[in-house]
Design a protein around this motif. Structure first.
Motif, PDB file in Angstrom:
ATOM      1  N   ASP A   1       0.526  -1.204  -0.185  1.00 28.15           N
ATOM      2  CA  ASP A   1      -0.349   0.187  -0.064  1.00 28.15           C
ATOM      3  C   ASP A   1       1.136   1.097   0.036  1.00 28.15           C
ATOM      4  N   ILE A   2       2.355   1.300   0.786  1.00 28.68           N
ATOM      5  CA  ILE A   2       2.663   2.190   0.642  1.00 28.68           C
ATOM      6  C   ILE A   2       4.248   1.997   0.330  1.00 28.68           C
ATOM      7  N   ILE A   3       4.958   2.538  -0.447  1.00 34.18           N
ATOM      8  CA  ILE A   3       6.803   2.445  -0.474  1.00 34.18           C
ATOM      9  C   ILE A   3       7.429   3.697  -0.038  1.00 34.18           C
ATOM     10  N   CYS A   4       8.848   3.421   0.975  1.00 29.92           N
ATOM     11  CA  CYS A   4       9.577   4.337   0.808  1.00 29.92           C
ATOM     12  C   CYS A   4      10.648   4.196   0.267  1.00 29.92           C
ATOM     13  N   LEU A   5      11.550   5.559  -0.809  1.00 33.48           N
ATOM     14  CA  LEU A   5      12.466   5.484  -0.781  1.00 33.48           C
ATOM     15  C   LEU A   5      13.258   6.268  -0.146  1.00 33.48           C
ATOM     16  N   GLY A   6      14.517   5.544  -0.683  1.00 32.79           N
ATOM     17  CA  GLY A   6      15.215   6.398   0.133  1.00 32.79           C
ATOM     18  C   GLY A   6      15.678   5.962   1.659  1.00 32.79           C
ATOM     19  N   GLU A   7      15.884   7.127   1.894  1.00 29.90           N
ATOM     20  CA  GLU A   7      16.192   7.193   3.771  1.00 29.90           C
ATOM     21  C   GLU A   7      14.692   6.687   4.204  1.00 29.90           C
ATOM     22  N   CYS A   8      14.635   6.504   5.468  1.00 35.07           N
ATOM     23  CA  CYS A   8      12.765   6.102   5.927  1.00 35.07           C
ATOM     24  C   CYS A   8      13.282   6.692   7.161  1.00 35.07           C
ATOM     25  N   GLU A   9      13.426   6.783   7.778  1.00 34.39           N
ATOM     26  CA  GLU A   9      14.232   6.969   9.263  1.00 34.39           C
ATOM     27  C   GLU A   9      12.760   8.749   9.419  1.00 34.39           C
ATOM     28  N   GLU A  10      13.109   9.490   9.099  1.00 37.27           N
ATOM     29  CA  GLU A  10      12.387   9.964   9.225  1.00 37.27           C
ATOM     30  C   GLU A  10      10.960   9.797   8.581  1.00 37.27           C
ATOM     31  N   ALA A  11      10.942   9.627   7.451  1.00 36.59           N
ATOM     32  CA  ALA A  11       9.359   9.447   6.754  1.00 36.59           C
ATOM     33  C   ALA A  11       8.264   8.693   7.027  1.00 36.59           C
ATOM     34  N   ILE A  12       9.306   7.404   7.373  1.00 40.13           N
ATOM     35  CA  ILE A  12       8.174   6.849   8.767  1.00 40.13           C
ATOM     36  C   ILE A  12       7.793   7.221   9.631  1.00 40.13           C
ATOM     37  N   GLY A  13       8.824   7.664  10.261  1.00 42.23           N
ATOM     38  CA  GLY A  13       8.098   8.576  11.727  1.00 42.23           C
ATOM     39  C   GLY A  13       7.190   9.935  11.164  1.00 42.23           C
ATOM     40  N   GLU A  14       7.079  10.276  10.463  1.00 40.76           N
ATOM     41  CA  GLU A  14       5.888  11.161   9.724  1.00 40.76           C
ATOM     42  C   GLU A  14       4.856  10.337   9.613  1.00 40.76           C
ATOM     43  N   LEU A  15       5.293   9.323   9.302  1.00 37.62           N
ATOM     44  CA  LEU A  15       4.086   8.822   8.329  1.00 37.62           C
ATOM     45  C   LEU A  15       3.031   7.992   9.599  1.00 37.62           C
TER      46      LEU A  15
END
Length: 265
Positions: free
Chosen positions: A147-161
């Motif tokens: 349903d969701i993909i994370c490109l590149g660095e994911c720490e901040e992105a997944i935290g925000e998600l």
């Protein structure tokens, strides 16, 4: 919110994947709960890297059973369904990292995860991060599971998600994140690389079974973890996925075959 992390390791050798450990630490720092479903110690009757290495004299023989390290013959699908029932995750995340055992290790790991989730029959949002979704995002986002993909660095992105998901907020405009809703895919560019890595919490190693830390080396057994002492590679070989990462973050090729900084900084 509850986040279930997956380590789809089928190679008969222990890993403590940095991406998974970092995502867990970031999520916990933000007040979320994490658990790990790790397939490292299942007996899949496939290639065991340690045993193959010993067979061809690449490794010295080592008996890890002396350290309570053994491979279980239980059903991974049944165990996965059980943890879904007990833990009731709001999000499933698995990161596809490289394996040096064979040239297609990354795709095999992605395939194992995709098939395991299909067999679970559960309707829980699934996020995939790492090399495969970064390299072939269109294929992964339309695989029928993700349903969701994370490109590149994911720490901040997944935290925000995770923060936004917990608050029922809009998750379609998060940098580094692609989200599929119905027939529409919301595609976002990447945020700049994290300049000060020291601001990130330390890897969360508590999610791993203690057996994961026993590693054979030259006939002896050591307690060890996987680490990185640099970010990426200074070269951009056409046959290597590193060139994809460099392009994602705006690197440009220099005349001597190296790379120079780009818009990612």
């Amino acid at each position: 919110m509850n986040v279930l992390l997956l380590n789809l390791n089928h190679w008969g050798r222990s890993f403590t994947p940095i991406g998974v450990a970092m995502v867990s630490s970031v999520l916990k720092e933000r007040g979320h709960s994490t658990r790990l479903f790790d397939t490292t110690f299942y007996d899949f009757n496939t290639i065991n890297e340690q045993k193959e290495g010993e067979k061809y004299l690449s490794y010295k023989q080592t008996d890890l059973s002396n350290y309570s390290v053994k491979f279980d013959k239980t059903d991974e699908v049944a165990d996965f369904k059980q943890i879904l029932s007990d833990y009731k995750p709001d999000l499933i995340i698995f990161s596809v990292f490289s394996s040096h055992l064979n040239s297609e290790g990354e795709y095999n790991m992605y395939y194992y995860g995709r098939e395991l989730i299909k067999k679970s029959g559960k309707n829980i949002p699934v996020l995939v991060g790492g090399i495969i979704p970064t390299s072939i995002p269109e294929k992964v986002i339309h695989d029928g599971v993700t349903d969701i993909i994370c490109l590149g660095e994911c720490e901040e992105a997944i935290g925000e998600l995770a923060d936004k998901m917990e608050m029922d907020g809009d998750i379609t405009n998060i940098k580094n994140i692609w989200v599929k809703k119905g027939d529409k895919v919301y595609k976002n560019g990447v945020r700049p690389l994290i300049n000060d890595l020291d601001k990130l919490p330390y890897m969360d190693l508590s999610i791993f079974d203690d057996k994961s830390f026993y590693r054979p080396f030259k006939g002896r057994v050591y307690r060890a973890i996987d680490t990185e002492i640099s970010r990426g590679c200074i070269y951009c070989c056409d046959y290597c996925v590193e060139s994809i990462m460099q392009k994602l973050y705006g690197y440009k090729r220099s005349q001597n075959g190296g790379v120079i900084k780009g818009k990612g900084y």
